[in-house]
Design a protein around this motif. Sequence first.
Motif, short mmCIF file in Angstrom:
data_model
loop_
_atom_site.label_atom_id
_atom_site.label_comp_id
_atom_site.label_asym_id
_atom_site.label_seq_id
_atom_site.Cartn_x
_atom_site.Cartn_y
_atom_site.Cartn_z
N TYR A 243 0.83 -1.19 0.00
CA TYR A 243 0.00 0.00 0.00
C TYR A 243 0.87 1.25 0.00
O TYR A 243 2.01 1.23 0.47
N PRO A 244 0.34 2.37 -0.50
CA PRO A 244 1.07 3.65 -0.37
C PRO A 244 1.26 4.04 1.08
O PRO A 244 0.62 3.48 1.98
N LYS A 245 2.14 5.00 1.31
CA LYS A 245 2.48 5.40 2.67
C LYS A 245 1.26 5.88 3.45
O LYS A 245 1.09 5.55 4.62
N GLU A 246 0.40 6.66 2.77
CA GLU A 246 -0.78 7.16 3.47
C GLU A 246 -1.71 6.04 3.89
O GLU A 246 -2.28 6.06 4.98
N VAL A 247 -1.86 5.01 3.04
CA VAL A 247 -2.72 3.87 3.38
C VAL A 247 -2.06 3.03 4.47
O VAL A 247 -2.74 2.44 5.31
N GLU A 276 -9.91 4.23 -2.69
CA GLU A 276 -10.29 5.64 -2.59
C GLU A 276 -9.06 6.54 -2.72
O GLU A 276 -9.11 7.58 -3.39
N PHE A 277 -7.94 6.14 -2.10
CA PHE A 277 -6.72 6.93 -2.21
C PHE A 277 -6.23 6.99 -3.65
O PHE A 277 -5.82 8.06 -4.14
N GLU A 278 -6.27 5.84 -4.36
CA GLU A 278 -5.83 5.83 -5.75
C GLU A 278 -6.72 6.72 -6.61
O GLU A 278 -6.24 7.44 -7.50
N LEU A 279 -8.02 6.67 -6.36
CA LEU A 279 -8.94 7.51 -7.14
C LEU A 279 -8.70 9.00 -6.88
O LEU A 279 -8.71 9.81 -7.81
N ARG A 280 -8.49 9.35 -5.61
CA ARG A 280 -8.22 10.76 -5.28
C ARG A 280 -6.93 11.24 -5.95
O ARG A 280 -6.86 12.38 -6.45
N ARG A 281 -5.89 10.39 -5.93
CA ARG A 281 -4.62 10.77 -6.55
C ARG A 281 -4.78 10.93 -8.06
O ARG A 281 -4.22 11.86 -8.67
N GLU A 282 -5.57 10.03 -8.68
CA GLU A 282 -5.78 10.14 -10.11
C GLU A 282 -6.60 11.39 -10.46
O GLU A 282 -6.31 12.07 -11.46
N ILE A 283 -7.60 11.70 -9.64
CA ILE A 283 -8.40 12.91 -9.87
C ILE A 283 -7.53 14.16 -9.74
O ILE A 283 -7.63 15.10 -10.55
N LYS A 284 -6.65 14.17 -8.75
CA LYS A 284 -5.75 15.32 -8.57
C LYS A 284 -4.83 15.48 -9.77
O LYS A 284 -4.54 16.60 -10.21
N ARG A 285 -4.35 14.36 -10.32
CA ARG A 285 -3.47 14.43 -11.49
C ARG A 285 -4.22 14.98 -12.70
O ARG A 285 -3.70 15.80 -13.47
N LEU A 286 -5.47 14.51 -12.87
CA LEU A 286 -6.27 15.01 -13.98
C LEU A 286 -6.59 16.50 -13.82
O LEU A 286 -6.63 17.25 -14.81
#
Length: 443
Positions: A243-247, A276-286
């Motif tokens: 998992y990523p560090k935040e998760v 949810e974390f992956e989706l938020r990161r992808e939304i931020k990138r977009l």
Amino acid sequence: MERLASFSNDPFDKPPCRGCSSYLTEPYVKCAECGPPPFLLCLQCFTRGFEYKKHQSDHTYEIMTSDFPVLDPNWTAQEEMSLLEAVMDCGFGNWQDVANQMCTKSKEECEKHYMKHFINNPLFASTLLNLKQAEEAQHNETAIPFHSADDPPRPTFDSLLSRDMAGYMPARADFVEEFDNYAEWDLRDIDFVEDDSDILHALKIAVVDIYHSRLKERQRWKKIIRDHGLINLRKFQILERRYPKEVQELYETMRRFARILGPVEHDKFIESHALEFELRREIKRLQEYRAAGITNFCSARTYDHLKKSRDEERLKRTMLSEVLQYIQDSSACQQWLSRQADIDSGLTPTVPVPSTTGRRSAPPLNLTGLPGTEKLNEKEKELCQMVRLVPGAYLEYKAALVNECNKQGGLRLAQARALIKIDVNKTRKIYDFLIREGYITKA
């Protein structure tokens, strides 16, 4: 009347005779009118007509013995119990050891009797099938990432990994030190006798009930550890690092609630937050692409490439401005160049660079009088002084890393950090030093 004795072959497992207090050996006599608890007498006291309180010598009695056949005319009940105990102690298939423990039957007799009456007996077939189906149904409820059937690691006793596993012994599926390890101490002085008053008897029963509740809590802890796969610490850590560090921080925080959710629900909870974390990161990138005026993914790839190049150029300018601070001081400039050379070669810089903020680095540790200093060579003393690590701790960390390297055939820095949980910079310096001196090798 002959009855099967309710105790094992060990004389110390039997209660003492009420007449002479000696340990009972078969055959012995049980009063059919007195009890509970059962009133037991050895043959010598019975022939003397021993009487005690309500017990009279003319009471009806039973002869307690296991010297009679049950499944085979040539096998007594006592031999049947001895066979089952020997198979449990020595393991199925070790018939020579089973025969040696029984002392009354040969290897071939033990194997033939056990296979005939306990394996191929149709009476037990349906029962064993039901038990197997129930066990398979139970395993279907376990969590997806963890499997309780996996064989956990078997570290040497009192090793670092053994301590991390709380002294778990895979062969016994138990711990060296139990949860609530001294729960049995409250029962050591309790003895139920007929002279107890009603209040004292009730108090003793209450103590036993409390002990049972503590045993249930102990088993509950073991079930949580088994269901969630917490025994195999290495595998658990590998699964956690995916998992990523935040998760991972959320995972560590929510671990205490795993006993409430259960293994399946807990894993679903963590996986949903990771998604949810992956989706938020992808939304931020977009959103970053949209703010830069990018409308297609082909342009997005060009944007990422240019952004990476800009970051590298910014880093080079930062390094240039840093070296300009030391250009007037040849000694400071030489230290900076040495540090950059160490960084380029993958090593931790050993020469401290003077700071322009006015803060002074910590002085080297004075090893005079510290225990274990005499066991270090000059290079190890210099390392302990620079890292500010006492010799005793360094020797313990060194032994742990060397042992793990010998087991694995090599050691990575991540494994070293998992073994010695101290400051990561100190761990890196110890790891690089041991590799440089040839104590360990890289994996």
